[in-house]
Motif scaffolding. Structure first.
Motif, PDB file in Angstrom:
ATOM      1  N   ALA A  24       2.596  30.578  35.413  1.00  0.00           N
ATOM      2  CA  ALA A  24       1.664  29.493  35.835  1.00  0.00           C
ATOM      3  C   ALA A  24       2.230  28.147  36.099  1.00  0.00           C
ATOM      4  N   HIS A  25       3.500  28.039  35.747  1.00  0.00           N
ATOM      5  CA  HIS A  25       4.046  26.628  36.069  1.00  0.00           C
ATOM      6  C   HIS A  25       5.532  26.847  36.100  1.00  0.00           C
ATOM      7  N   ALA A  26       6.210  25.766  36.422  1.00  0.00           N
ATOM      8  CA  ALA A  26       7.562  25.916  36.635  1.00  0.00           C
ATOM      9  C   ALA A  26       8.598  26.457  35.272  1.00  0.00           C
ATOM     10  N   VAL A  27       9.481  27.203  35.629  1.00  0.00           N
ATOM     11  CA  VAL A  27      10.397  27.880  34.657  1.00  0.00           C
ATOM     12  C   VAL A  27      11.676  27.236  34.716  1.00  0.00           C
ATOM     13  N   ARG A  28      12.333  27.062  33.655  1.00  0.00           N
ATOM     14  CA  ARG A  28      13.934  26.519  33.756  1.00  0.00           C
ATOM     15  C   ARG A  28      14.840  27.584  33.340  1.00  0.00           C
ATOM     16  N   ILE A  29      15.807  27.685  34.204  1.00  0.00           N
ATOM     17  CA  ILE A  29      16.930  28.427  33.828  1.00  0.00           C
ATOM     18  C   ILE A  29      18.093  27.711  33.448  1.00  0.00           C
ATOM     19  N   ILE A  30      18.437  27.837  32.312  1.00  0.00           N
ATOM     20  CA  ILE A  30      19.557  26.952  31.471  1.00  0.00           C
ATOM     21  C   ILE A  30      20.772  27.705  31.878  1.00  0.00           C
ATOM     22  N   VAL A  31      21.749  26.957  32.529  1.00  0.00           N
ATOM     23  CA  VAL A  31      23.191  27.411  32.969  1.00  0.00           C
ATOM     24  C   VAL A  31      24.132  26.677  31.885  1.00  0.00           C
ATOM     25  N   PRO A  32      24.886  27.401  30.936  1.00  0.00           N
ATOM     26  CA  PRO A  32      25.588  26.715  29.976  1.00  0.00           C
ATOM     27  C   PRO A  32      27.044  26.314  30.175  1.00  0.00           C
ATOM     28  N   GLN A  51      11.353  32.199  42.588  1.00  0.00           N
ATOM     29  CA  GLN A  51      10.428  31.290  43.278  1.00  0.00           C
ATOM     30  C   GLN A  51       9.623  31.784  44.205  1.00  0.00           C
ATOM     31  N   GLU A  52      10.686  32.681  45.530  1.00  0.00           N
ATOM     32  CA  GLU A  52       9.650  33.186  46.526  1.00  0.00           C
ATOM     33  C   GLU A  52       8.694  34.355  46.030  1.00  0.00           C
ATOM     34  N   SER A  53       9.236  35.248  44.877  1.00  0.00           N
ATOM     35  CA  SER A  53       8.547  36.386  44.605  1.00  0.00           C
ATOM     36  C   SER A  53       7.498  36.018  43.392  1.00  0.00           C
ATOM     37  N   LEU A  54       7.442  34.972  42.641  1.00  0.00           N
ATOM     38  CA  LEU A  54       6.849  34.891  41.563  1.00  0.00           C
ATOM     39  C   LEU A  54       5.851  33.581  41.728  1.00  0.00           C
ATOM     40  N   GLY A  55       6.234  32.774  43.017  1.00  0.00           N
ATOM     41  CA  GLY A  55       5.192  31.831  43.395  1.00  0.00           C
ATOM     42  C   GLY A  55       5.119  30.426  42.344  1.00  0.00           C
ATOM     43  N   GLN A  56       6.388  30.210  41.690  1.00  0.00           N
ATOM     44  CA  GLN A  56       6.580  28.984  40.791  1.00  0.00           C
ATOM     45  C   GLN A  56       7.926  28.677  41.030  1.00  0.00           C
ATOM     46  N   PRO A  57       8.305  27.434  40.874  1.00  0.00           N
ATOM     47  CA  PRO A  57       9.699  26.900  40.778  1.00  0.00           C
ATOM     48  C   PRO A  57      10.432  27.369  39.549  1.00  0.00           C
ATOM     49  N   PHE A  58      11.682  27.701  39.898  1.00  0.00           N
ATOM     50  CA  PHE A  58      12.610  27.988  39.018  1.00  0.00           C
ATOM     51  C   PHE A  58      13.922  27.025  39.073  1.00  0.00           C
ATOM     52  N   TYR A  83       9.286  30.698  29.917  1.00  0.00           N
ATOM     53  CA  TYR A  83       9.438  29.311  30.646  1.00  0.00           C
ATOM     54  C   TYR A  83      10.708  28.846  30.321  1.00  0.00           C
ATOM     55  N   THR A  84      11.551  29.518  29.578  1.00  0.00           N
ATOM     56  CA  THR A  84      12.948  29.138  29.577  1.00  0.00           C
ATOM     57  C   THR A  84      13.913  30.203  29.480  1.00  0.00           C
ATOM     58  N   LEU A  85      14.868  30.336  30.364  1.00  0.00           N
ATOM     59  CA  LEU A  85      15.717  31.642  30.427  1.00  0.00           C
ATOM     60  C   LEU A  85      17.115  30.891  30.476  1.00  0.00           C
TER      61      LEU A  85
END
Length: 318
Positions: A24-32, A51-58, A83-85
């Motif tokens: 429903a809103h932006a998702v963050r992908i943590i890269v360690p 982002q293209e397929s799910l419609g929200q910023p990653f 919302y955190t990956l």
């Protein structure tokens, strides 16, 4: 108890809506790991595709340090809401044996949930142009003549490059000094600039530097020669029988993330890695797409933890 049962029923009945409403809103992908490395590059590609397929910023967030521990802890302690990956690698599976629970501050399979693997690639052993050795046997002979005098770079303790280096030392019977950098880019600059003599790096990341003669490739680390570096022998061919090392990448989420969200992300990542243009891009770079269900990826991770535990037990004497 009736209230608890009603609450559980609500959660179960709402299961499909998790996937329908997510994200429903932006998702963050943590890269360690540092910017520009294989994990960072893959995360940005996947973030754009999701982002293209799910419609929200990653949104990609690099949280480097402590051999991947800082970013992994950040992800493990985040809310389990999808919302955190975490973009992870075999650094995390190796750290389960290399570091104590106190040093890690997390347990991989307890605190994080597998989503999907992404890709894997062979590594390449390179030396600075200032090193006189032009082949792997010559480098091994040079190291044996100067035990403890030559060094090799990695992007940190417990990374695939560190583990590949320690395995190489043990199997080649040589004594090299490990020099951990904060990230792959700095380690790469160290060997290009001659501050360190040797490095083992991912083929996709190091191939451009090899092509520009900034480093000299001695051997690749797969079972077969790399299609990107066909003239470079494998370590097995070049005199270290049985030596093999790779880096692979995958996505995880905080433990407890609803299964419908895990499944939705798994399907989206699986579709991405099968795109013909992505398969072509990665193949040209020396990487191979990986595709598994969350359950299969869980089994893969547990097997990799066991593999590195055996490596550490056999070769890490410190």
């Amino acid at each position: 108890m009736l209230a608890l049962a009603a609450g559980l029923l609500t959660i179960v009945s709402a299961g499909p809506s998790f996937a329908q409403d997510y994200p429903a809103h932006a998702v963050r992908i943590i890269v360690p790991f540092g910017a520009g490395g294989p994990a960072d590059v893959a995360a940005r590609l996947i973030g754009n595709a999701l982002q293209e397929s799910l419609g929200q910023p990653f949104v990609i967030e690099n949280r480097t340090g402590a051999g991947g521990v800082i970013g992994t802890v950040e992800a493990a302690k985040s809310p389990a809401d999808g919302y955190t990956l975490l973009m992870m690698s075999n650094t995390q599976t190796a750290n389960e044996s290399l570091l104590t629970a106190e040093q890690r501050k997390y347990e991989l399979m307890r605190d994080l949930a597998p989503i999907a693997p992404v890709n894997s690639s062979d590594l390449v052993i390179v030396v600075s142009p200032s090193v006189p050795a032009r082949t792997l046997p010559e480098f091994i002979a040079l190291a044996k003549a100067q035990p403890g005098k030559l060094n090799y770079a990695s992007s940190g303790q417990g990374t695939p490059y560190h583990m590949a280096g320690e395995l190489f030392k043990a199997m080649a019977g040589i004594d090299l000094v490990h020099v951990p950098y904060r990230n792959s880019g700095e380690a790469r600059s160290g060997v290009i600039g001659g501050q360190v003599q040797m490095m083992i790096d991912a083929v996709p990341a190091m191939a451009p530097n090899i092509g520009e003669n900034q480093v000299r490739a001695l051997a690749t680390t797969g079972k077969l020669r790399s299609a990107v570096l066909p003239n470079v022998p494998t370590a097995n061919e070049a005199g270290v029988p049985g030596y093999e090392a790779t880096i692979w990448l995958g996505l995880m989420a905080p433990a407890g993330t609803p299964r419908p969200i895990i499944d939705k992300l798994n399907a989206a990542v699986g579709a991405f890695v099968k795109r013909p243009e992505i398969v072509k891009l990665w193949t040209e770079q020396g990487a191979l797409p990986m595709s598994m269900t969350p359950g299969e990826f869980d089994k893969f991770l547990r097997g990799d933890i066991e593999k590195w535990a055996d490596v550490v037990k056999r070769f890490d004497k410190s």
